[in-house]
Design a protein around this motif. Structure first.
Motif, PDB file in Angstrom:
ATOM      1  N   ASP A  36       0.833  -1.206   0.000  1.00 26.07           N
ATOM      2  CA  ASP A  36       0.000   0.000   0.000  1.00 26.07           C
ATOM      3  C   ASP A  36       0.869   1.257   0.000  1.00 26.07           C
ATOM      4  OD1 ASP A  36      -2.175  -1.694   0.077  1.00 26.07           O
ATOM      5  OD2 ASP A  36      -2.697  -1.259   2.167  1.00 26.07           O
ATOM      6  N   CYS A  55      -4.516   8.446   1.128  1.00 29.68           N
ATOM      7  CA  CYS A  55      -4.331   7.387   0.142  1.00 29.68           C
ATOM      8  C   CYS A  55      -4.289   6.024   0.836  1.00 29.68           C
ATOM      9  CB  CYS A  55      -3.035   7.622  -0.641  1.00 29.68           C
ATOM     10  SG  CYS A  55      -2.685   6.301  -1.841  1.00 29.68           S
ATOM     11  N   SER A  58      -7.845   5.172   2.043  1.00 25.79           N
ATOM     12  CA  SER A  58      -8.774   4.812   0.968  1.00 25.79           C
ATOM     13  C   SER A  58      -8.399   3.455   0.365  1.00 25.79           C
ATOM     14  CB  SER A  58      -8.831   5.897  -0.106  1.00 25.79           C
ATOM     15  OG  SER A  58      -7.592   6.013  -0.768  1.00 25.79           O
ATOM     16  N   THR A  59      -7.112   3.158   0.304  1.00 23.05           N
ATOM     17  CA  THR A  59      -6.672   1.855  -0.193  1.00 23.05           C
ATOM     18  C   THR A  59      -7.154   0.745   0.734  1.00 23.05           C
ATOM     19  OG1 THR A  59      -4.716   2.841  -1.226  1.00 23.05           O
ATOM     20  CG2 THR A  59      -4.637   0.479  -0.807  1.00 23.05           C
ATOM     21  N   HIS A  61      -9.675   0.982   2.800  1.00 22.72           N
ATOM     22  CA  HIS A  61     -11.139   0.961   2.722  1.00 22.72           C
ATOM     23  C   HIS A  61     -11.607   0.173   1.493  1.00 22.72           C
ATOM     24  CE1 HIS A  61     -15.275   2.245   3.167  1.00 22.72           C
ATOM     25  NE2 HIS A  61     -15.258   2.628   1.895  1.00 22.72           N
ATOM     26  N   ARG A  62     -10.969   0.396   0.342  1.00 17.58           N
ATOM     27  CA  ARG A  62     -11.319  -0.340  -0.869  1.00 17.58           C
ATOM     28  C   ARG A  62     -11.106  -1.845  -0.683  1.00 17.58           C
ATOM     29  NH1 ARG A  62      -9.358   3.981  -3.653  1.00 17.58           N
ATOM     30  NH2 ARG A  62      -7.246   3.153  -3.749  1.00 17.58           N
ATOM     31  N   ARG A  63     -10.006  -2.219  -0.069  1.00 22.35           N
ATOM     32  CA  ARG A  63      -9.714  -3.625   0.158  1.00 22.35           C
ATOM     33  C   ARG A  63     -10.769  -4.249   1.087  1.00 22.35           C
ATOM     34  NH1 ARG A  63      -4.750  -3.476   0.350  1.00 22.35           N
ATOM     35  NH2 ARG A  63      -4.498  -2.693   2.455  1.00 22.35           N
ATOM     36  N   GLN A  65     -13.828  -3.184   1.516  1.00 21.82           N
ATOM     37  CA  GLN A  65     -15.083  -3.245   0.761  1.00 21.82           C
ATOM     38  C   GLN A  65     -15.085  -4.445  -0.175  1.00 21.82           C
ATOM     39  OE1 GLN A  65     -17.602  -0.988   1.389  1.00 21.82           O
ATOM     40  NE2 GLN A  65     -18.796  -2.476   0.259  1.00 21.82           N
ATOM     41  N   GLN A  66     -13.956  -4.698  -0.826  1.00 16.90           N
ATOM     42  CA  GLN A  66     -13.854  -5.848  -1.721  1.00 16.90           C
ATOM     43  C   GLN A  66     -13.995  -7.157  -0.936  1.00 16.90           C
ATOM     44  OE1 GLN A  66     -10.048  -5.120  -3.522  1.00 16.90           O
ATOM     45  NE2 GLN A  66     -10.924  -3.955  -5.223  1.00 16.90           N
ATOM     46  N   ASP A  69     -17.641  -7.521  -0.083  1.00 13.19           N
ATOM     47  CA  ASP A  69     -18.389  -7.892  -1.293  1.00 13.19           C
ATOM     48  C   ASP A  69     -18.171  -9.370  -1.616  1.00 13.19           C
ATOM     49  OD1 ASP A  69     -19.260  -5.275  -1.494  1.00 13.19           O
ATOM     50  OD2 ASP A  69     -17.885  -4.748  -3.136  1.00 13.19           O
TER      51      ASP A  69
END
Length: 135
Positions: A36, A55, A58-59, A61-63, A65-66, A69
Motif C-alpha cells: 500500500d 491514500c 482509501s486503499t 477501505h477499498r480492500r 469493501q472488496q 463484497d
C-alpha cells in the motif's frame, strides 16, 4: 500420568501452531502495508503527508469493501446452492410420491378387476380372445 503428559504436549503443539499462524498473519499484514505504501508513493504522495495518509486509508477501505463484497457473494452462492439442492430434493420426493400414487392406483384397479372376475361381473383377461392356429 501418561495422559497428562500427552495433554500437555498436545496443548504445546496447539499453542505453537497458533503462534505460527499469528506470525504468518503479521507477516501478511506487513507485506500488504508495504505494498500500500509503495502504491501511494507511486501515485506521487510523500510519506508523512495528509495526502499519503488519505491514500493509505482509501486503499485499506477499498480492500475491506472488496472483502465484504466477496463474503456477500460467497454467502449468496451458498444460499443459491442450498436452494438448488432443496428444489432437487423436493422434485425427487414429488416424483417418488407420484410413482407411489400410480402404484396404489394400479394395485386398486387390479384388485377391483380380480374381485369383479371372481364375482363373474367381468370377463377374464383371456375371455373373448379369438385365437386360432393354422397348420
Amino acid at each position: 500420568m501418561k495422559l497428562l503428559g500427552t495433554l500437555v504436549l498436545a496443548g504445546v503443539a496447539c499453542l505453537s501452531g497458533c503462534a505460527e499462524m499469528e506470525r504468518m498473519n503479521a507477516q501478511a499484514v506487513a507485506q500488504q502495508r508495504a505494498a500500500d505504501q509503495q502504491k501511494c508513493s507511486g501515485y506521487g504522495y510523500a510519506a508523512g503527508t495528509d495526502a499519503f495518509a488519505d491514500c493509505m486509508m482509501s486503499t485499506e477501505h477499498r480492500r475491506e469493501q472488496q472483502r465484504q463484497d466477496a463474503e456477500r457473494q460467497a454467502a449468496m452462492d451458498r444460499q443459491r446452492e442450498q436452494d438448488r439442492r432443496a428444489k432437487k430434493e423436493a422434485a425427487a420426493a414429488q416424483a417418488q410420491q407420484d410413482a407411489d400414487t400410480q402404484r396404489q392406483i394400479k394395485f386398486g384397479e387390479d384388485l377391483e378387476n380380480d374381485e369383479a372376475r371372481k364375482a363373474g361381473l367381468a370377463p377374464s383377461p383371456t375371455e373373448g380372445m379369438n385365437c386360432t392356429t393354422t397348420t
